[in-house]
Structures are given as structure tokens and as C-alpha cells.
Design a protein around this motif. Structure first.
Motif, PDB file in Angstrom:
ATOM      1  N   GLY A 151       0.810  -1.212   0.000  1.00 32.35           N
ATOM      2  CA  GLY A 151       0.000   0.000   0.000  1.00 32.35           C
ATOM      3  C   GLY A 151       0.840   1.257   0.000  1.00 32.35           C
ATOM      4  N   LEU A 152       2.011   1.182  -0.605  1.00 32.87           N
ATOM      5  CA  LEU A 152       2.920   2.323  -0.614  1.00 32.87           C
ATOM      6  C   LEU A 152       3.146   2.882  -2.012  1.00 32.87           C
ATOM      7  N   GLY A 153       3.072   2.037  -3.041  1.00 29.81           N
ATOM      8  CA  GLY A 153       3.439   2.421  -4.402  1.00 29.81           C
ATOM      9  C   GLY A 153       2.702   3.627  -4.939  1.00 29.81           C
ATOM     10  N   LEU A 154       1.366   3.592  -4.926  1.00 29.24           N
ATOM     11  CA  LEU A 154       0.600   4.714  -5.474  1.00 29.24           C
ATOM     12  C   LEU A 154       0.757   5.970  -4.629  1.00 29.24           C
ATOM     13  N   PHE A 155       0.957   5.796  -3.330  1.00 27.46           N
ATOM     14  CA  PHE A 155       1.222   6.952  -2.469  1.00 27.46           C
ATOM     15  C   PHE A 155       2.535   7.625  -2.882  1.00 27.46           C
ATOM     16  N   LEU A 156       3.573   6.826  -3.102  1.00 30.59           N
ATOM     17  CA  LEU A 156       4.869   7.381  -3.531  1.00 30.59           C
ATOM     18  C   LEU A 156       4.761   8.044  -4.898  1.00 30.59           C
ATOM     19  N   VAL A 157       4.050   7.409  -5.819  1.00 34.08           N
ATOM     20  CA  VAL A 157       3.870   7.986  -7.152  1.00 34.08           C
ATOM     21  C   VAL A 157       3.240   9.367  -7.039  1.00 34.08           C
ATOM     22  N   LYS A 158       2.160   9.453  -6.288  1.00 36.33           N
ATOM     23  CA  LYS A 158       1.464  10.741  -6.132  1.00 36.33           C
ATOM     24  C   LYS A 158       2.360  11.768  -5.443  1.00 36.33           C
TER      25      LYS A 158
END
Length: 175
Positions: A151-158
């Protein structure tokens, strides 16, 4: 034997805690940078680096890959962030591919008025946006029970995009 089980549990917990701390450090580095170096980057160059990094994933998943950067071959951005963003999106596409059909990934860059648009599309299992739209880019938000999901990937992308004044939008439907 009890001591062995306790030590194993302690080791597992310590490793998970260490991963969490490392994730939070990544986030803080993005949030703390006042000035991130940007330069003209060729999409094709970054994409080829991702191919090399994910060679085994590509071999395993055998996706149909279509990409076209001819309309907008360059972007003024941070190369490390761009590589991280594309790598996260690509690995998510592979990780959340459908078990019933061959994975297809399409990536396109184009100019619309004065804006550069990068579209990343796949035919994976999708996300129910009616239920999850408000949390889609949240920290530690997971929408599928995949064992490797943090649950970290899309947070980092944004976070990386917003740090440089860009934005991300999502369209999705289940399956």
C-alpha cells in the motif's frame, strides 16, 4: 523450541518494522526536499532502464507491451522520480494482472495544449473506485489481498508527482 519460536517471531516483527521505517524515510525524503533537480529526460531512456530492471518479471508475465513516446518524447522532470513512478506503475500492472487473460500494458505520452500527458493503461484486475476513490493514493492503502502489497506504491507515485507540480488521475473498473 519455545525460545526458537519467540526469536523467529521477534526476527519477523523486526524485519517488518524495519521495512516500515524505510518506507517512511522514503516519504520524508520526498516531502522534505525543497529543490528537486529537474532536467530534460527522454521517456524512451527511462523506459529502457525499467525493462532491464524488470527483465525477469517481463519474462514471467509475458505481457503485450505497447508504448509510444513520439508525440512528446521529452519531459522536464527529475529522472530518479520518473524512473520510480514508471517502475511502480509497471510492477503494479504485473502484480495485479488478471489470472484469466494475458496482460496488456499501453503507455503513451502526448501534448495537450501546454501540458504533457503520460497515459499508463493495463487490463488488470482493476479497483472499485466507487468504494475506494477517496483512499486510492493514501499511505498503506491496499485494495487486494496480494501477498507483496504494502500500500505504498501509489502513495509514492502521487507524492513524487506533486513534489514537482504534476498530478495523477485514475480511471478503473473491476476486471
Amino acid at each position: 523450541e519455545t525460545l526458537s519460536q519467540v526469536l523467529y517471531g521477534f526476527k519477523t516483527s523486526t524485519n517488518l518494522l524495519n521495512e516500515t521505517v524505510e518506507d517512511l524515510i522514503k516519504i520524508l525524503i520526498i516531502k522534505d526536499k525543497q529543490q528537486v533537480v529537474q532536467e530534460d529526460i527522454q521517456f524512451e531512456t527511462i523506459f529502457q532502464k525499467i525493462f532491464i530492471q524488470t527483465k525477469n518479471l517481463i519474462k514471467e508475465s509475458n505481457p503485450i507491451l505497447e508504448y509510444n513516446f513520439q508525440q512528446a518524447p521529452f519531459v522536464f522532470f527529475n529522472p530518479v522520480y520518473l524512473e520510480s513512478i514508471l517502475l511502480n506503475l509497471f510492477t503494479n500492472a504485473v502484480k495485479y494482472r488478471s489470472p484469466t487473460r494475458r496482460l496488456e500494458i499501453k503507455i503513451l505520452s502526448k501534448k495537450i495544449k501546454n501540458e504533457l500527458l503520460l497515459e499508463f493503461e493495463d487490463n488488470g484486475i482493476g479497483i472499485n473506485l466507487n468504494r475506494h476513490k477517496d483512499r486510492i493514493f493514501g499511505l498503506y492503502q491496499r485494495f487486494h489481498n496480494h501477498p507483496d502489497s504494502k500500500g505504498l506504491g501509489l502513495f509514492l507515485v502521487k507524492s513524487q508527482l506533486e513534489a514537482l507540480g504534476a498530478k495523477i488521475e485514475i480511471e478503473s473498473k473491476v476486471d
